[in-house]
Design an enzyme around this catalytic site. Sequence first.
Site, mmCIF file in Angstrom:
data_model
loop_
_atom_site.group_PDB
_atom_site.id
_atom_site.type_symbol
_atom_site.label_atom_id
_atom_site.label_comp_id
_atom_site.label_asym_id
_atom_site.label_seq_id
_atom_site.Cartn_x
_atom_site.Cartn_y
_atom_site.Cartn_z
ATOM 1 N N SER A 132 0.829 -1.211 0.000
ATOM 2 C CA SER A 132 0.000 0.000 0.000
ATOM 3 C C SER A 132 0.853 1.246 0.000
ATOM 4 C CB SER A 132 -0.915 0.022 1.221
ATOM 5 O OG SER A 132 -1.654 1.232 1.219
ATOM 6 N N LYS A 203 -4.421 -6.767 3.250
ATOM 7 C CA LYS A 203 -4.443 -5.617 2.323
ATOM 8 C C LYS A 203 -5.868 -5.323 1.858
ATOM 9 C CE LYS A 203 -2.977 -2.296 -0.385
ATOM 10 N NZ LYS A 203 -3.822 -2.135 -1.507
ATOM 11 N N HIS A 206 -7.487 -3.466 4.524
ATOM 12 C CA HIS A 206 -6.946 -2.098 4.480
ATOM 13 C C HIS A 206 -7.749 -1.277 3.465
ATOM 14 C CE1 HIS A 206 -4.573 0.922 2.338
ATOM 15 N NE2 HIS A 206 -3.926 1.149 3.473
ATOM 16 N N ASN A 207 -7.959 -1.854 2.303
ATOM 17 C CA ASN A 207 -8.682 -1.111 1.272
ATOM 18 C C ASN A 207 -10.148 -0.901 1.645
ATOM 19 O OD1 ASN A 207 -6.237 -1.329 -0.045
ATOM 20 N ND2 ASN A 207 -7.159 -1.673 -2.034
ATOM 21 N N GLU A 210 -10.120 1.863 3.838
ATOM 22 C CA GLU A 210 -9.823 3.043 2.994
ATOM 23 C C GLU A 210 -11.117 3.568 2.348
ATOM 24 O OE1 GLU A 210 -6.421 2.563 0.176
ATOM 25 O OE2 GLU A 210 -7.908 2.971 -1.371
#
Length: 513
Positions: A132, A203, A206-207, A210
């Site tokens: 990222s 990940k 995480h997105n 986000e």
Amino acid sequence: MTAEVGVIGTGVMGSNLARNLARNLTGRTGARVAIYDRDVDRARALAAEHHEADFLVASSPADLASKLSGPRVAILMVNAGPATDSAISDLLQVFEPGDVIVDGGNSLFTDTIARGETAAKTGIEFVGVGISGGEVGALEGPSMMVGGTEFAWSRLRPILEPIAARAESTSARAEPGDGRSAQADPESCIAHVGTDGAGHFVKMIHNGIEYADMQLIAEAFALLRGRLGLTPPEIAEVFREWNRGDLESYLIEITAEVLDHTDAATGEPFVDIIADSAGAKGTGGWTVKTGLDLGVPVATIAEAVSARSLSAASVLRSSGTALDGPSTVTSEFEEARDSALDDAPTSAVVDRDTVIETVRQALFTGKILAYVQGFHEIAAGAQEHGWNTELGEVARIWRAGCIIRARFLDRITEAFDAEPNLSSLLAAPYFRDSLNSGQQALRDTVADAASSGVPIPALASALSYFDGIRTSRASAALVQGQRDFFGSHTYGRTDRPGTFHTLWSGDRSEVQL
Ligand code: 6PG
């Protein structure tokens, strides 16, 4: 001459990662970076333009294999999906047992698990690494979430750790010997978060966070504009102020930049010229689908994904212009704004400041709740897949380099440092106290937005999630009763253990199963 690592794919992300590797590895004797691209000219152009190292340009996968010292490490920086499959299949032909293939793209974690199983049959290690930080992060230091085996991690760590972002230590850092000694450098934003697909799973979450973070910020913008009539540059200034407090983050910082930008062609605020339609490459949706599979409520993330879908649903939205509702800028607030501008007595100014502070608190409260959802999903995914993912480690490596980096991540890291087995962020005193002090602002903001017609799906869902958690008896008992009525789905009772069913179509007596 051989290279210590190869990068496959020299688009912007691949080029920048290769340059980052070259800058950080060339200090070592003989360390080199090999690059390969199906478009060999593109790889040659990278080597010609940038001189961080003497890149070794490979002309084919076999040539790349011959240019790498063993055991080989190659990092794929190609598009997720078929391009990744094709690059893996090329490498499996020319690599040997013990070599490591890294997928640094945004691949779906279940694809990573399947690809790892295929590679394992050949003795070649396959590792999904979530990277990222966008283009700048790839060049200057991304946050990296590493999956794969311990063996592969031991090979990758000396290569990837030097190129990772570095965060400042938090005050409550763990001491050596506290059981975390196997982790990476505590300031380096890279960690082995579990085996096989764990890196891409983390990940993905995480997105998802986000998406929620971006949507919550966008809703705060819509409220400040819709309720106070502030201009984009004025809202940029508000965000800059917020960025000096608890909300300090990369996303708030860049939001202020976007809002302050003027469109050169029209002289209008840039944000008013961009088509009101947001794209999505899929990772947010994967977070929601996986949350559904795991039975983890991620409503705020789901609303953020849906808000993008709704924004792009042009036919639906054009039919909406005929629908009634309040105007998003009320005359009351327009008057308040006008009188403030006229230097009228300051009650209007006080209202403005009160609204701004209420929205700030609502945003911070919503943000905490989105993280609570994301961390819940990581914990559930780790349990489902048998990954030894430490949530404190995840927060630690998100403190710098990644898109959701924020001062707030220090608080999460500290919470897990203080209590490594924390069941939920909700159980950490800082987050519990912050939610308790921010909930009224979230409530007031949602109520005000509902009555004034400003769409704020993420904030509203965060409030419903909060109330759903704190309400000891909500509405599920009735849903379970309905299920038992039409489908004999049974229910538990509050007064004694067991599984029960009411004979709804008979004499309505209860049976214990
Ligand atoms: C990152 C970003 C990166 C990319 C997103 C964008 O962590 O560096 O998340 O991975 O910008 O995939 O996703 P959308 O196109 O779906 O918004």
